[in-house]
Enzyme design. Structure first.
Site, PDB file in Angstrom:
ATOM      1  N   HIS A 365       0.795  -1.234   0.000  1.00  0.00           N
ATOM      2  CA  HIS A 365       0.000   0.000   0.000  1.00  0.00           C
ATOM      3  C   HIS A 365       0.825   1.280   0.000  1.00  0.00           C
ATOM      4  CE1 HIS A 365      -4.044  -1.748   0.758  1.00  0.00           C
ATOM      5  NE2 HIS A 365      -3.340  -2.696   1.363  1.00  0.00           N
ATOM      6  N   LYS A 561      -8.252  14.212   4.230  1.00  0.00           N
ATOM      7  CA  LYS A 561      -7.396  13.026   4.268  1.00  0.00           C
ATOM      8  C   LYS A 561      -6.416  13.210   5.416  1.00  0.00           C
ATOM      9  CE  LYS A 561      -6.150  14.158  -0.064  1.00  0.00           C
ATOM     10  NZ  LYS A 561      -6.299  12.921  -0.798  1.00  0.00           N
ATOM     11  N   ARG A 562      -5.640  12.150   5.753  1.00  0.00           N
ATOM     12  CA  ARG A 562      -4.605  12.328   6.767  1.00  0.00           C
ATOM     13  C   ARG A 562      -3.690  13.486   6.363  1.00  0.00           C
ATOM     14  NH1 ARG A 562      -3.994   8.356  10.870  1.00  0.00           N
ATOM     15  NH2 ARG A 562      -2.279   9.696  11.514  1.00  0.00           N
ATOM     16  N   LYS A 567       1.101  14.538   0.884  1.00  0.00           N
ATOM     17  CA  LYS A 567      -0.235  14.867   0.364  1.00  0.00           C
ATOM     18  C   LYS A 567      -0.374  16.363   0.075  1.00  0.00           C
ATOM     19  CE  LYS A 567      -2.358  10.999   2.937  1.00  0.00           C
ATOM     20  NZ  LYS A 567      -3.029  10.147   1.937  1.00  0.00           N
ATOM     21  N   THR A 669      -8.428   6.868  -2.156  1.00  0.00           N
ATOM     22  CA  THR A 669      -9.792   6.358  -2.320  1.00  0.00           C
ATOM     23  C   THR A 669     -10.782   7.500  -2.078  1.00  0.00           C
ATOM     24  OG1 THR A 669      -9.617   5.548  -0.054  1.00  0.00           O
ATOM     25  CG2 THR A 669      -9.419   3.920  -1.819  1.00  0.00           C
ATOM     26  N   LYS A 673     -14.419   8.635  -3.876  1.00  0.00           N
ATOM     27  CA  LYS A 673     -15.658   8.989  -3.170  1.00  0.00           C
ATOM     28  C   LYS A 673     -16.147  10.368  -3.608  1.00  0.00           C
ATOM     29  CE  LYS A 673     -13.837   6.270   0.568  1.00  0.00           C
ATOM     30  NZ  LYS A 673     -12.912   6.327   1.715  1.00  0.00           N
TER      31      LYS A 673
HETATM   32  C1  26V Z   1       2.654   4.361   6.896  1.00  0.00           C
HETATM   33  C2  26V Z   1       3.732   4.986   7.500  1.00  0.00           C
HETATM   34  C3  26V Z   1       4.393   4.339   8.632  1.00  0.00           C
HETATM   35  C4  26V Z   1       5.775   4.836   8.891  1.00  0.00           C
HETATM   36  C5  26V Z   1       5.894   6.323   8.791  1.00  0.00           C
HETATM   37  C6  26V Z   1       5.306   6.924   7.560  1.00  0.00           C
HETATM   38  C7  26V Z   1       4.153   6.217   7.018  1.00  0.00           C
HETATM   39  C8  26V Z   1       3.465   6.777   5.964  1.00  0.00           C
HETATM   40  C9  26V Z   1       2.397   6.157   5.397  1.00  0.00           C
HETATM   41  C10 26V Z   1       1.994   4.947   5.863  1.00  0.00           C
HETATM   42  C11 26V Z   1       0.804   4.380   5.191  1.00  0.00           C
HETATM   43  C12 26V Z   1       0.745   2.926   5.137  1.00  0.00           C
HETATM   44  C13 26V Z   1      -0.168   2.333   4.177  1.00  0.00           C
HETATM   45  C14 26V Z   1      -1.374   3.114   3.758  1.00  0.00           C
HETATM   46  O1  26V Z   1      -2.228   3.472   4.534  1.00  0.00           O
HETATM   47  N1  26V Z   1      -1.484   3.303   2.467  1.00  0.00           N
HETATM   48  C15 26V Z   1      -2.650   3.879   1.815  1.00  0.00           C
HETATM   49  O2  26V Z   1      -3.439   2.799   1.351  1.00  0.00           O
HETATM   50  C16 26V Z   1      -4.601   3.227   0.680  1.00  0.00           C
HETATM   51  C17 26V Z   1      -5.384   1.982   0.338  1.00  0.00           C
HETATM   52  O3  26V Z   1      -4.694   1.204  -0.582  1.00  0.00           O
HETATM   53  C18 26V Z   1      -4.236   4.048  -0.540  1.00  0.00           C
HETATM   54  O4  26V Z   1      -5.405   4.486  -1.172  1.00  0.00           O
HETATM   55  C19 26V Z   1      -3.372   5.227  -0.153  1.00  0.00           C
HETATM   56  O5  26V Z   1      -2.938   5.904  -1.306  1.00  0.00           O
HETATM   57  C20 26V Z   1      -2.184   4.746   0.664  1.00  0.00           C
HETATM   58  O6  26V Z   1      -1.447   5.847   1.166  1.00  0.00           O
END
Ligand code: 26V
Length: 824
Positions: A365, A561-562, A567, A669, A673
């Site tokens: 992801h 969004k976060r 972003k 996503t 929406k």
């Molecule tokens: C995790 C972490 C953990 C360590 C520090 C920085 C960091 C930054 C981002 C994340 C996100 C982890 C995975 C995630 O949530 N990905 C999201 O997954 C969605 C569903 O597939 C996708 O639509 C988003 O673009 C994606 O960011």
């Protein structure tokens, strides 16, 4: 709710009841018999609980029927393992699925509360951080709806995502005890529990080992029934709660040592206490590793137990079981399944490995290097001594295969090894969880075409060369039930009318037929009216919560969004400031009145993200209070973004901001929406934006900025933010106002760090490189908005193009190419 029927409860001679009367009686019966509330004095919360009991009964029956059918068919099942499920509220979805929504609406009439008001009593189940968790929730809805025999497995966190409040413009996090009053939707399975062990030592017996664990904890099952739509079938979300093994508990109590008993209890039960935020890498967080193993082990034991009961053998396991790994968080599954099969069920190693590879599939992801999960070998050794041995053996056999394919390529071996050798120091060795997933799976996918392409070109290039057939794309999708039918009743009614019924909810490609209506003036008017109603609903919420008035005729410009640097909410703020400056200096021409709406949570330790939230508030305070501009520009930050607030915002948006640096947002996503609800996108060539463009047509979307190739080229050549700053007076003015404290007169240095990050520390996400095109493109947005007919036309075409972004399509693709299970 009119309670005239309450007397019926006491009466014996009752004539036959109509359906709506039956529903009324059922609710009243639950009020009295289950909630113990006097109907005429029932509160909203009482009504919510009573109504949920009515729905729950029907869900329970559907659950039993689904399980019977799957057991009788010896069905092949898909098990979706995820640390996060961002479910939101259950009531509206449950009522819609069981076909009680309209009747229930009619039941709740003045002077009592409306159904909407009753439903607002429900706290969100926020067991996830953001996109990844919400995707898992949409997938459960679609798996049930397309009729897949399916289970989600996760953790029953006592505390999910924190609640965000804003104090003096700054984010404050508060724990969210969503289970405090228990959930009426969960089914505790008193007799469903598994023991999960930790630590200790291993005794080897050739291929298998005996694990003498030091500790153990009980995993207790709590089920949530996920109803399908247009079908009787349901999916199950089984969440595990950690509990101390009862004998330890009791032992301490018996000796009167209550403090020790409490300590024990805490030590074990803290495993499912709280959702980890994705704000920092997993390094060193032992509790997180325990959490991951805890839910993986309980889930796999559960799956094997079900299979054993149905088949009496594990030799056909892969024919009946598909297990999907939602990111690397459940990666330890690969080692745990090997352990269970080899050590506990006496399967030879090679046979077990063959099963394993056919059973697992894995979704990546994110490409962000800091998010790739690794664990210290020494930590796994201590917490999971048997698993580290299994991982080493898997690695040995894998590397033997690599050597056969590419003899002598030592560098390749080092790169693909499951173990990062930490420069040869034992204490620095780490297990690469993504590599474990890839080696242990038969399918690996990204979540949009661009992301899947970049995945095999960059982070997994070596694996793609080794196993090209393993890599696939599965573009994300969202459930049209929650995100259109339930969130946007105004537009849904219009669609029902236009499309001659409700089946677009189950066949989103039917939206294509709307394209022709884009040229129909009467339809455009009705479409615009639905949007205006939704904007009014949001404006009322904002007025109530924030005491800011938004003009429902202004352009609602939405970024929700976060909060994360990649972003680029900060790029949006730069545009807002630029627009404000232009309004003041008179250079603004043809600006449409705008309401710029932000929402999103910053991880608690993420300083830059929190600074951006604060800056948005400071800018909003200046802009909203300036009589020279306030009719043309307003800014709001809606606190505590989550599923329920998203359901309010998405239908009200005109413009969807999807402005990540190209190559960083895996899919997105929210983009789907918003488009589905008739917003036009302003976005970069990133994630699923590209596929949205392909489906709605380039002339119906605002794509701007550098694409991934250009981003790479800029970085290669050396990005020059200072040159851009000095070369663009509007950009310079916007940045200087941030830097010199124009928006923070009480603390002029407040945003030096933001300024420095962009100008002196390299502007890693290239905001300055995309700024000019972004601002120019925003100008084209205004021009179009001022031509209302054209705007509505394009908005309708956007909705018409969203068929492929139904999660039903995504799930069918997974079922066909990855899980090999038939759908209905
Ligand atoms: C995790 C972490 C953990 C360590 C520090 C920085 C960091 C930054 C981002 C994340 C996100 C982890 C995975 C995630 O949530 N990905 C999201 O997954 C969605 C569903 O597939 C996708 O639509 C988003 O673009 C994606 O960011």
């Amino acid at each position: 709710m009119n309670l005239s029927w309450s007397t019926r409860l006491m009466s014996n001679a009752v004539p036959p009841l109509s359906e709506s009367e039956q529903l009324r009686c059922a609710v009243e019966q639950k009020l009295v018999g289950t909630i113990a509330a006097e109907p005429t004095r029932a509160t909203r919360a009482d009504l919510y609980l009573a109504l949920s009991q009515v729905a729950r009964e029907q869900l329970a029956e559907r659950w039993v029927r689904t399980q019977n059918a799957d057991r009788n068919n010896k069905a092949r099942r898909i098990y979706y393992l995820s640390m996060e499920f961002l479910i939101g509220r259950a009531m509206n979805n449950a009522l819609s699925a069981i076909g009680l929504r309209d009747q229930t609406t009619a039941l709740f009439t003045p002077p009592g509360p409306s159904l909407e008001e009753v439903m607002e009593c429900e706290p969100d189940a926020a067991l996830g951080n953001g996109g990844l968790g919400r995707l898992a929730a949409c997938f459960l809805d679609s798996m049930a709806t397309v009729g897949l025999p399916s289970w989600g497995y996760g953790v029953r966190y006592e505390y999910g995502m924190f609640a965000q409040s804003i104090l003096n413009g700054q984010q404050v996090e508060k724990p969210e005890a969503w289970l405090q009053d228990r959930s009426p939707w969960e089914f505790p399975r008193a007799n469903k529990h598994h023991t999960v062990r930790f630590g200790g030592t291993c005794e080897h017996h050739g291929e298998w080992a005996e694990w003498h664990a030091a500790d153990s904890v009980e995993a207790k099952a709590f089920d949530y029934v996920i109803p399908g739509h247009g079908t009787d079938r349901v999916s199950t979300l089984r969440l595990w709660k950690a509990a101390a093994p009862s004998e330890i508990d009791l032992g301490a109590f018996n000796t009167g040592d209550y403090q020790r008993a409490a300590e024990f209890k805490n030590r074990f039960e803290n495993i499912s206490w709280v959702l980890y935020p994705n704000d920092s890498t997993s390094a060193g967080r032992e509790l997180r590793l325990r959490q991951e193993y805890f839910f993986v082990s309980a889930s796999l034991q559960d799956i094997l137990e079900r299979h054993q009961a149905e088949h009496g053998t594990f030799s056909n396991l892969a024919e009946h079981v598909a297990i999907h790994l939602n990111d690397t968080h459940p990666a330890i599954s690969v080692a745990e399944l090997m352990r269970l099969l080899v050590d506990d069920h006496a399967m030879p190693w090679a046979a077990a490995w063959d099963q394993c590879r056919r059973i697992f599939s894995y979704t990546n992801h994110t490409l962000m290097p800091e998010a790739l999960e690794t664990w210290k070998v020494t930590l796994i050794q201590r917490v999971l001594p048997r698993h580290i041995l299994i991982i080493y053996r898997i690695n040995q056999e894998f590397l033997d295969e690599v050597v056969r394919l590419y003899p002598g390529d030592i560098d390749l071996m080092r790169r693909v090894s499951l173990i990062d050798d930490g420069g040869g120091h034992d204490k620095d060795k780490r297990v690469r969880m993504a590599n474990l997933c890839i080696v242990g799976s038969h399918r690996v996918n990204g979540v949009s075409q661009l992301h899947s392409d970049l995945m095999v070109q960059t982070i997994f290039a070596d694996f793609a060369r080794l196993y090209p057939e393993r890599f696939h794309n599965k573009t994300n999708g969202v459930t049209p039930r929650r995100w259109l039918a339930q969130a946007n009743p105004a537009l849904s009614t219009l669609l029902d009318d236009k499309l001659g019924g409700k089946d677009w909810r189950l066949d989103l490609d039917r939206l294509q037929e709307l394209r022709a209506s884009a040229d129909d003036a009467a339809f455009r008017t009705a479409f615009a009216a639905a949007k205006r109603g939704n904007k009014l609903r949001l404006a009322n919420y904002v007025a109530r919560e924030l005491a800011v008035n938004l003009d429902p005729d202004s352009l609602f410009d939405v970024q929700v969004k976060r909060i994360h640097e990649y972003k680029r909410q900060l790029l949006n703020v730069l545009h807002v400031i630029t627009r404000y400056n232009a309004l003041l200096d008179g250079s603004a021409r043809d600006y449409a009145p705008r309401s710029v709406i932000f929402a999103g949570k910053a991880a608690s330790s993420y300083h830059m993200a929190k600074q951006v939230i604060r800056l948005i508030h400071d800018v909003a305070a200046v802009v909203n209070n300036d009589p020279r501009t306030r009719d043309l520009l307003r800014v709001v930050f809606i606190p505590n973004y989550g599923v329920s607030i998203a359901e309010l915002i998405m239908p009200a948006a005109n413009l969807s901001e999807q402005i990540s640096t190209a190559g960083t947002e895996a899919s997105g996503t929210g983009n789907m929406k918003l488009s589905l609800n008739g917003a036009l996108t302003i976005g970069t060539e990133d994630g699923a934006n590209i596929e949205i463009r392909d489906n709605v047509g380039a002339e119906n979307i605002f794509i701007f900025g550098n694409n991934t190739a250009q981003v790479n080229a800029i970085r290669q050549a050396g990005h020059q933010p200072l040159a851009l700053y000095h070369g663009d007076p509007a950009l310079k003015e916007a940045l200087d106002r941030i830097d010199t404290g124009f928006f923070s007169p009480g603390e002029r240095s407040r945003y030096h760090d933001i300024f420095n990050c962009l100008l002196h520390y390299g502007d890693h996400y290239l905001l300055l490189a995309d700024y000019a095109d972004y601002v120019a493109t925003q100008g084209r947005v205004d021009a179009l908005y001022l031509n209302s007919d054209e705007w509505q036309r394009k908005a309708i075409i956007n909705v018409a193009g969203m068929g492929p972004f139904s999660a039903d399509r995504t799930i069918r693709d997974y079922a066909n190419d990855t899980w090999h299970i038939d759908t209905n």
